[in-house]
Write an enzyme that holds these catalytic residues in place. Structure first.
Site, PDB file in Angstrom:
ATOM      1  N   TRP A   1       0.820  -1.203   0.000  1.00 34.03           N
ATOM      2  CA  TRP A   1       0.000   0.000   0.000  1.00 34.03           C
ATOM      3  C   TRP A   1       0.860   1.262   0.000  1.00 34.03           C
ATOM      4  CZ3 TRP A   1      -3.721   2.130  -1.959  1.00 34.03           C
ATOM      5  CH2 TRP A   1      -4.561   3.080  -1.374  1.00 34.03           C
TER       6      TRP A   1
ATOM      7  N   TYR B   1       6.655  -6.985  -2.110  1.00 31.35           N
ATOM      8  CA  TYR B   1       5.269  -6.647  -1.807  1.00 31.35           C
ATOM      9  C   TYR B   1       4.426  -6.222  -3.008  1.00 31.35           C
ATOM     10  CZ  TYR B   1       7.062  -6.653   2.959  1.00 31.35           C
ATOM     11  OH  TYR B   1       7.655  -7.028   4.142  1.00 31.35           O
TER      12      TYR B   1
ATOM     13  N   SER C   1      -9.634   0.197  -1.714  1.00 31.53           N
ATOM     14  CA  SER C   1      -8.459   0.464  -2.554  1.00 31.53           C
ATOM     15  C   SER C   1      -7.456  -0.678  -2.481  1.00 31.53           C
ATOM     16  CB  SER C   1      -7.779   1.765  -2.089  1.00 31.53           C
ATOM     17  OG  SER C   1      -7.652   1.774  -0.670  1.00 31.53           O
TER      18      SER C   1
ATOM     19  N   ALA D   1      -4.027  -2.167  -3.478  1.00 29.04           N
ATOM     20  CA  ALA D   1      -2.759  -1.530  -3.836  1.00 29.04           C
ATOM     21  C   ALA D   1      -2.412  -1.741  -5.306  1.00 29.04           C
ATOM     22  CB  ALA D   1      -1.641  -2.068  -2.939  1.00 29.04           C
TER      23      ALA D   1
ATOM     24  N   LYS E   1     -13.699  -4.005   8.720  1.00 30.23           N
ATOM     25  CA  LYS E   1     -14.058  -4.751   7.504  1.00 30.23           C
ATOM     26  C   LYS E   1     -13.096  -5.898   7.259  1.00 30.23           C
ATOM     27  CE  LYS E   1     -10.624  -2.891   4.913  1.00 30.23           C
ATOM     28  NZ  LYS E   1      -9.607  -3.563   4.079  1.00 30.23           N
TER      29      LYS E   1
ATOM     30  N   ARG F   1      -6.093  -9.990   1.038  1.00 35.16           N
ATOM     31  CA  ARG F   1      -5.349 -10.981   1.828  1.00 35.16           C
ATOM     32  C   ARG F   1      -6.226 -11.553   2.942  1.00 35.16           C
ATOM     33  NH1 ARG F   1      -0.825  -7.459   0.943  1.00 35.16           N
ATOM     34  NH2 ARG F   1      -1.088  -6.407   2.938  1.00 35.16           N
TER      35      ARG F   1
END
Length: 330
Positions: A12, A50, A136, A138, A189, A253
């Protein structure tokens, strides 16, 4: 031209760096806690750990030197895993000048204290603090897919500043002064997404998924309102929007971990395959229940997720208990 330091070179943090670079008009420095990763990214322009398929523009400075990264920065965008937020902000707090703005883009609740990320930051510094949250992934932000997020701050002028600095043709930024609602929507969430993944792993179908997401937002809203958030905030991007994305998107994830749990796999084995990436919902589940207990809020889905994660409960039994709870009004 603003100097923005992005603290955290995960997926992110890297995606937001690329988005800011694409927008233009900023001097950017990306800090990684790993010197090896910083060196690799400087040499190759890729965050192979990442976010391997995205290129970081060459004019972004990448460093493992934290004091150097924040020096003369106008905005510090903090994007570490939530459980590392306190350590990083505490480390830089003595070095901050009064007008430097801190922004949290991490979604989580601190263990033990049950504080939101902006509250963690405020407990160690008096600098202006804002929040970025919303639906959002990434990878999609990095590639310039149209995305809408929320800039939240109790000070409307600060929220508008964040909006101005981050908005671009591919990133639409809305403002909100409900910091509690925005942050709790983003953190909770992830817990519901774990449960949504379990539903998929158990192959329970679309009816079950729809019910889980709908009752999930009700659960998130109850706790957020108890903590001072507004109900309408949870009906927006940082509530329903982020929940739908994380519960249904294959890039989530938390959902992925839930899918594997639903298939009967053990948590340690699943985490071993994340290769250092963080599923924030795992840590946030226990913290969410602590916060719920403090305010006397019922969170049945979160309770069952906690039982699966921490007491090795069979996911089928967890679903059965949710379905056989006493009937009530919606």
């Amino acid at each position: 031209m603003s100097r923005i330091a992005i603290l955290g070179a995960g997926a992110w943090g890297t995606a937001l760096t690329i988005s800011l670079a694409r927008r233009g008009g900023h001097e950017l420095v990306l800090w990684s806690h790993s010197e090896a990763l910083a060196e690799t990214m400087t040499e190759t322009g890729r965050n192979v750990t990442y976010l391997p398929h995205a290129m970081v523009p060459a004019d972004v400075q990448i460093t493992a030197d934290l004091p150097g990264a924040i020096f003369e920065a106008d905005i510090l965008l903090c994007v570490p895993p939530s459980q590392h937020m306190r350590g990083i902000v505490s480390h830089i707090a003595p070095l901050l000048t009064r007008n430097q703005v801190l922004i949290s883009a991490s979604k989580g609740i601190e263990d033990g204290s049950f504080l939101r990320m902006s509250q963690v930051m405020a407990s160690v510094t008096n600098n202006p603090i804002g929040v970025l949250s919303g639906p959002s992934f990434a990878q999609e932000v990095a590639t310039g897919q149209p995305t809408a997020i929320v800039a939240a701050a109790s000070d409307g002028v600060l929220a508008q500043l964040i909006q101005h600095e981050f908005a671009s043709p591919s990133l639409r930024v809305y403002t909100n002064d409900d910091v509690a609602g925005v942050e709790l929507g983003g953190a909770l969430k992830n817990v519901i997404a774990l449960a949504a993944g379990v539903v998929v792993g158990l192959e329970l179908g679309s009816n079950s998924a729809a019910a889980l997401i709908t009752r999930g937002i009700a659960e998130i809203t109850r706790l957020s309102v108890a903590c001072g958030g507004r109900r309408q905030t949870l009906a927006g991007l940082s509530g329903v929007g982020d929940l739908v994305l994380t519960c249904t998107g294959g890039l989530s994830r938390n959902r992925t971990v839930g899918v594997e749990l639903g298939k009967g796999r053990k948590l340690n084995a699943i985490l071993g395959e994340l290769n250092g990436k963080v599923a924030e919902g795992i840590r946030s589940t226990t913290a969410a229940l602590g916060l719920a207990a403090r305010y006397g809020v019922d969170m049945p889905i979160t309770e069952q997720v906690d039982a699966i994660l921490n007491r090795d409960k069979d996911p089928k039994d967890a679903i059965r208990e949710l379905m056989t709870r006493p009937g009530k009004d919606e």
